[in-house]
Design an enzyme around this catalytic site. Sequence first.
Site, PDB file in Angstrom:
ATOM      1  N   TYR A 142      49.247   7.045  92.293  1.00 32.62           N
ATOM      2  CA  TYR A 142      48.711   7.786  91.149  1.00 32.62           C
ATOM      3  C   TYR A 142      48.897   7.018  89.837  1.00 32.62           C
ATOM      4  O   TYR A 142      48.147   7.215  88.893  1.00 32.62           O
ATOM      5  CB  TYR A 142      49.433   9.138  91.019  1.00 32.62           C
ATOM      6  CG  TYR A 142      48.825  10.258  91.814  1.00 32.62           C
ATOM      7  CD1 TYR A 142      48.601  10.136  93.174  1.00 32.62           C
ATOM      8  CD2 TYR A 142      48.498  11.465  91.198  1.00 32.62           C
ATOM      9  CE1 TYR A 142      48.069  11.182  93.901  1.00 32.62           C
ATOM     10  CE2 TYR A 142      47.966  12.515  91.917  1.00 32.62           C
ATOM     11  CZ  TYR A 142      47.750  12.364  93.270  1.00 32.62           C
ATOM     12  OH  TYR A 142      47.223  13.408  93.979  1.00 32.62           O
ATOM     13  N   LYS A 188      53.578   5.046 105.799  1.00 33.42           N
ATOM     14  CA  LYS A 188      52.596   4.305 106.601  1.00 33.42           C
ATOM     15  C   LYS A 188      53.148   2.893 106.766  1.00 33.42           C
ATOM     16  O   LYS A 188      52.512   1.885 106.415  1.00 33.42           O
ATOM     17  CB  LYS A 188      51.227   4.336 105.882  1.00 33.42           C
ATOM     18  CG  LYS A 188      50.087   3.778 106.705  1.00 33.42           C
ATOM     19  CD  LYS A 188      49.646   4.659 107.867  1.00 33.42           C
ATOM     20  CE  LYS A 188      48.589   3.964 108.688  1.00 33.42           C
ATOM     21  NZ  LYS A 188      48.280   4.660 109.957  1.00 33.42           N
ATOM     22  N   ASP A 220      49.524   9.637 109.327  1.00 34.15           N
ATOM     23  CA  ASP A 220      48.457  10.158 110.203  1.00 34.15           C
ATOM     24  C   ASP A 220      49.052  11.056 111.288  1.00 34.15           C
ATOM     25  O   ASP A 220      48.572  12.166 111.546  1.00 34.15           O
ATOM     26  CB  ASP A 220      47.611   9.024 110.797  1.00 34.15           C
ATOM     27  CG  ASP A 220      48.431   7.886 111.383  1.00 34.15           C
ATOM     28  OD1 ASP A 220      49.667   7.861 111.186  1.00 34.15           O
ATOM     29  OD2 ASP A 220      47.841   7.014 112.059  1.00 34.15           O
ATOM     30  N   ASP A 244      50.588  14.972  98.288  1.00 33.19           N
ATOM     31  CA  ASP A 244      49.467  15.767  97.778  1.00 33.19           C
ATOM     32  C   ASP A 244      48.653  16.302  98.953  1.00 33.19           C
ATOM     33  O   ASP A 244      48.321  17.490  99.026  1.00 33.19           O
ATOM     34  CB  ASP A 244      48.592  14.888  96.874  1.00 33.19           C
ATOM     35  CG  ASP A 244      47.414  15.646  96.309  1.00 33.19           C
ATOM     36  OD1 ASP A 244      47.620  16.784  95.850  1.00 33.19           O
ATOM     37  OD2 ASP A 244      46.287  15.107  96.333  1.00 33.19           O
ATOM     38  N   ASP A 248      48.595  20.455 100.758  1.00 30.64           N
ATOM     39  CA  ASP A 248      47.413  21.314 100.945  1.00 30.64           C
ATOM     40  C   ASP A 248      47.313  21.745 102.404  1.00 30.64           C
ATOM     41  O   ASP A 248      46.991  22.892 102.720  1.00 30.64           O
ATOM     42  CB  ASP A 248      46.116  20.571 100.565  1.00 30.64           C
ATOM     43  CG  ASP A 248      45.708  20.805  99.122  1.00 30.64           C
ATOM     44  OD1 ASP A 248      46.625  20.994  98.284  1.00 30.64           O
ATOM     45  OD2 ASP A 248      44.495  20.785  98.820  1.00 30.64           O
TER      46      ASP A 248
HETATM   47  C1  IPM Z   1      48.305  18.923  92.852  1.00 35.65           C
HETATM   48  C2  IPM Z   1      46.919  18.611  92.352  1.00 35.65           C
HETATM   49  C3  IPM Z   1      47.013  17.487  91.322  1.00 35.65           C
HETATM   50  C4  IPM Z   1      47.547  16.271  92.033  1.00 35.65           C
HETATM   51  C5  IPM Z   1      45.693  17.170  90.595  1.00 35.65           C
HETATM   52  C6  IPM Z   1      45.113  18.390  89.917  1.00 35.65           C
HETATM   53  C7  IPM Z   1      45.848  16.059  89.612  1.00 35.65           C
HETATM   54  O1  IPM Z   1      46.076  18.319  93.402  1.00 35.65           O
HETATM   55  O2  IPM Z   1      49.162  19.299  92.024  1.00 35.65           O
HETATM   56  O3  IPM Z   1      48.529  18.835  94.056  1.00 35.65           O
HETATM   57  O4  IPM Z   1      46.795  15.527  92.673  1.00 35.65           O
HETATM   58  O5  IPM Z   1      48.762  16.053  91.950  1.00 35.65           O
HETATM   59 MG    MG Z   2      46.949  18.609  95.320  1.00 31.41          MG
END
Ligand code: IPM
Ligand code: MG
Length: 356
Positions: A142, A188, A220, A244, A248
């Site tokens: 990032y 990785k 993976d 990240d 999710d």
């Molecule tokens: C998160 C989000 C952020 C990230 C974005 C909005 C920049 O996806 O907090 O997980 O990638 O960190």
């Molecule tokens: Mg995110």
Amino acid sequence: MKSYNIALIKGDGIGPEVIDEAKKVLDAVSQVYNFKIKYEEYLMGGCAYDAYKNPLPEITIQGCLKADAILFGAIGGSKWDNLPRELRPESGLLRLRKELEVFANIRPAIVFEELLEASTLKPEVIADTDLVIIRELISGIYFGKPRGKDQNHGYNTMAYTKKEIERIAKIGFQFAANRRKKLCSVDKANVLEVSQLWREVVTDVSKEYPEIELTHQYIDNASMQLIKDPRQFDVILTGNLFGDILSDEAGMLTGSIGLLPSASIGEKVALYEPIHGSAPDIAGMGIANPIAAILSASMLLKYTLKETQAAEAINQAVSKVLKKGCRTQDIAHFGAEKICSTSQMGDLITECLERG
Ligand code: IPM
Ligand code: MG
């Protein structure tokens, strides 16, 4: 009476709606447990760009730095998608994380028994899942340099220093020590040098924590294992991008990303935010799930203000409301339950607190 200062950043999309509910719950719980919270509101993201042509104005940084903690909603939306990268709402959030030096992002994923049916995965696979992802937040791909883009070439750099890996690894081991004493580091290392260093340093740090069982998985494989058998995990330690993505994915174990809170902690002021984004498609409709924001407020009480009873009361109230069958749309199962709006969900949780 104890009094705390919280910086509120509502942000864009559903951010304001869910933060209003979190504030409602915080106000109620502070009365029950006898402390006072003062709020200062600041702009960040698209709304800040509209007001100041800057997604993270200086006034927001200064306000956050002098608060006891920050509660943040979400940012972003298609309206700002075509801005240059540094003016986009996301850049505001990334810069805030960097300014605050919140290097550790704590993302718990707990499957509520009442919501087993809300997940797209089989209940027998996800039942009793209780894991936490510790994501490095202010380095890695990032922020790595060089980065850039022209018409034929786009590039980013995934880099970690030994020091950066050590400090996040220590947080991972400390969390594991207070939990089931298992830590899985995700990288990785079969392909990337940065991951080879990650693995070496994590293994070194593990020598200070002999009671913790350390395992390593490639990203993976870890993505697959998380869906196949999530109960194998206690603490997952990983870098910025992998964390990240995995967080999710972990969100869907619980049925909805609208349930997951997070804490970002480091050297200065801590930042608490739901994992979900600004969901512009449902903004203003009153259907967003405020539970992730409300549980983020609970994490704030626990980790920063040390109001652990109040934090626990919020968690209990959320469970009670779910047990009663009240659901926002995202976690409704075949429409069988009582569907409630964002603010009704906040009210129900508040009522449970007051009675509790
Ligand atoms: C998160 C989000 C952020 C990230 C974005 C909005 C920049 O996806 O907090 O997980 O990638 O960190
Ligand atoms: Mg995110």
